[in-house]
Design an enzyme around this catalytic site. Structure first.
Site, PDB file in Angstrom:
ATOM      1  N   CYS A 251       0.450  -1.300   0.106  1.00  0.00           N
ATOM      2  CA  CYS A 251      -0.131   0.125   0.197  1.00  0.00           C
ATOM      3  C   CYS A 251       0.977   1.166  -0.054  1.00  0.00           C
ATOM      4  O   CYS A 251       1.986   1.161   0.384  1.00  0.00           O
ATOM      5  CB  CYS A 251      -1.069   0.100   0.720  1.00  0.00           C
ATOM      6  SG  CYS A 251      -1.832   1.281   1.029  1.00  0.00           S
TER       7      CYS A 251
ATOM      8  N   ASP B 244       0.420   3.166   1.481  1.00  0.00           N
ATOM      9  CA  ASP B 244       0.242   4.216   3.778  1.00  0.00           C
ATOM     10  C   ASP B 244       1.761   4.181   3.714  1.00  0.00           C
ATOM     11  O   ASP B 244       2.548   3.931   3.621  1.00  0.00           O
ATOM     12  CB  ASP B 244       0.011   3.428   3.667  1.00  0.00           C
ATOM     13  CG  ASP B 244      -0.787   4.117   5.279  1.00  0.00           C
ATOM     14  OD1 ASP B 244      -1.735   3.750   5.979  1.00  0.00           O
ATOM     15  OD2 ASP B 244       0.687   4.369   6.739  1.00  0.00           O
TER      16      ASP B 244
ATOM     17  N   ARG C 271       3.414   4.532   6.415  1.00  0.00           N
ATOM     18  CA  ARG C 271       3.838   4.245   7.771  1.00  0.00           C
ATOM     19  C   ARG C 271       3.920   2.401   7.540  1.00  0.00           C
ATOM     20  O   ARG C 271       5.203   1.842   7.944  1.00  0.00           O
ATOM     21  CB  ARG C 271       2.696   4.187   8.707  1.00  0.00           C
ATOM     22  CG  ARG C 271       2.111   5.546   8.742  1.00  0.00           C
ATOM     23  CD  ARG C 271       0.752   5.077   9.765  1.00  0.00           C
ATOM     24  NE  ARG C 271       0.103   4.656   8.875  1.00  0.00           N
ATOM     25  CZ  ARG C 271      -1.581   4.883   9.200  1.00  0.00           C
ATOM     26  NH1 ARG C 271      -2.106   4.554  10.688  1.00  0.00           N
ATOM     27  NH2 ARG C 271      -2.419   4.160   8.716  1.00  0.00           N
TER      28      ARG C 271
ATOM     29  N   HIS D 244      -2.438  -4.140   4.934  1.00  0.00           N
ATOM     30  CA  HIS D 244      -2.154  -3.982   6.426  1.00  0.00           C
ATOM     31  C   HIS D 244      -3.640  -3.793   7.083  1.00  0.00           C
ATOM     32  O   HIS D 244      -4.501  -3.074   6.505  1.00  0.00           O
ATOM     33  CB  HIS D 244      -1.622  -2.386   6.344  1.00  0.00           C
ATOM     34  CG  HIS D 244      -1.796  -1.098   6.072  1.00  0.00           C
ATOM     35  ND1 HIS D 244      -2.402  -0.419   6.729  1.00  0.00           N
ATOM     36  CD2 HIS D 244      -2.180  -0.490   4.684  1.00  0.00           C
ATOM     37  CE1 HIS D 244      -2.754   0.451   6.150  1.00  0.00           C
ATOM     38  NE2 HIS D 244      -2.399   0.511   4.574  1.00  0.00           N
TER      39      HIS D 244
ATOM     40  N   CYS E 188      -6.162  -0.337   6.473  1.00  0.00           N
ATOM     41  CA  CYS E 188      -5.943   0.700   5.557  1.00  0.00           C
ATOM     42  C   CYS E 188      -7.049   1.788   5.295  1.00  0.00           C
ATOM     43  O   CYS E 188      -7.979   0.929   5.032  1.00  0.00           O
ATOM     44  CB  CYS E 188      -5.939  -0.637   4.425  1.00  0.00           C
ATOM     45  SG  CYS E 188      -4.986   0.402   3.002  1.00  0.00           S
TER      46      CYS E 188
HETATM   47 ZN   LIG Z   1      -3.357   1.485   3.271  1.00  0.00          ZN
END
Ligand SMILES: [Zn+2]
Length: 263
Positions: free
Chosen positions: A43, A45, A47, A99, A102
Site C-alpha cells: 500500500c 500508506d 507507515r 495492512h 487501511c
Molecule cells: Zn493502506
C-alpha cells in the site's frame, strides 16, 4: 532549489554520510547492479515501507506501491514492474503485503462514490457489497475492516497468479513463489496470510475468493510460528492442559492480547 525543503536535502546528506561511514563500499556496489530477490506489492500508506519493515537495505527488495495494494490486471504500471521483476531481475518471491486499518480498504466500504479512487477500488467494493451480510455479521466496524483488509490481500494474490507474466514464468519452469502477507501498524509485525502459490496447479486448486469470504484464514506472525515450532517437539498428548511453567518462552510471550488478532 526550494528552501522550504532544505531539511530533506540535509537529512539525505546525513544519511549518505552515515551509510558511507558504516560501509565505505555501499554506494559503489549499489551503482553497479541491483539483485533483489523479492518484489513487494504494498500500500502507498506512508507507515508501511518495505525496506523498513523487512529490515532490508536498498537493493534488496523491488517495490511497487499503490492505494490498497490492488493488482489491476489492466494497470500498465504494476504489470511493467511485475514483468521487469520476474523476467529480468528473476526474483524468487512476489509478496502482496497489505495492512490492517487501511484507509483505501475502508473507503471501499462506504457509499461515497465519484472520485478516481472509487474507480480504483472497484473490485474491492464489489467484493464487499456481494458479501455484505457476512461482513455485517461481524461484531463491529473494526472487525469488518480487518476482514476486508485480509480478503483484499487474498484476492490480489489470486489476480497476480492469473497474469500472463506469472503464468509464463511457471510454464517455463522458473522458480516463482507468490505470498499474501498483512502488516499491523500497531505492533510492527507482519502476519503470513496466504495463499502461497508456486504453480498454476496450486492456483487452480484454491477455493474461490467468494468461498474464502465465509472461511477466514488465521494470520500467522513469526512469533506464532516460533511458538508452534517450539511445541512441535513436545509430547503433550497425556496432558489436558500443560501448566504455565511448561510453556516455551516464545509461546508465553505471544498469547493473545486483543481480539485474537495478535497471535
Ligand atoms: Zn493502506
Amino acid at each position: 532549489m526550494s528552501k522550504s525543503l532544505d531539511h530533506l536535502f540535509d537529512q539525505n546528506l546525513g544519511w549518505a554520510q552515515a551509510k558511507t561511514r558504516d560501509d565505505p563500499g555501499f554506494f559503489r556496489r549499489m551503482a553497479e547492479q541491483q539483485t533483489p530477490n523479492y518484489l513487494w506489492i504494498g500500500c502507498s500508506d506512508s507507515r508501511v515501507t518495505a525496506n523498513d519493515v523487512l529490515g532490508l537495505d536498498p537493493g534488496e527488495v523491488f517495490v511497487h506501491r499503490n492505494i490498497a495494494n490492488i493488482v489491476h490486471t489492466s494497470d500498465l504500471n504494476i504489470l511493467s514492474v511485475l514483468e521487469y521483476a520476474v523476467d529480468h531481475l528473476e526474483v524468487s518471491h512476489v509478496i502482496v503485503c497489505g495492512h490492517y486499518g487501511c484507509g483505501g480498504v475502508q473507503r471501499a466500504m462506504v457509499n461515497e462514490r465519484g472520485a478516481m479512487l472509487d474507480h480504483w477500488l472497484q473490485p474491492l467494493t464489489m467484493l464487499y457489497r456481494k458479501h455484505r451480510p457476512l461482513f455485517d455479521a461481524l461484531p463491529d466496524e473494526g472487525a469488518r475492516l480487518d476482514r476486508l483488509c485480509e480478503l483484499n490481500i487474498e484476492m490480489q494474490v489470486r489476480r497476480l497468479a492469473a497474469t500472463p507474466i506469472v503464468e509464463n514464468a511457471w510454464a517455463r519452469g522458473q522458480k516463482l513463489n507468490l505470498h499474501g502477507w498483512i502488516y499491523a501498524i500497531h505492533d510492527g509485525l507482519i502476519r503470513d496470510l496466504g495463499p502461497h502459490l508456486s504453480s498454476a496447479s496450486e492456483r487452480d486448486a484454491l477455493l474461490s475468493i467468494d468461498q474464502r469470504v465465509a472461511e477466514p484464514v488465521e494470520p500467522q506472525s513469526a512469533r506464532r510460528r516460533q511458538a508452534e515450532d517450539a511445541f512441535a517437539g513436545l509430547d503433550l498428548s497425556d496432558m489436558a492442559s500443560p501448566p504455565c511453567c511448561m510453556l516455551p518462552l516464545a509461546y508465553s510471550s505471544s498469547l493473545p492480547k486483543t481480539g485474537g488478532k495478535d497471535e
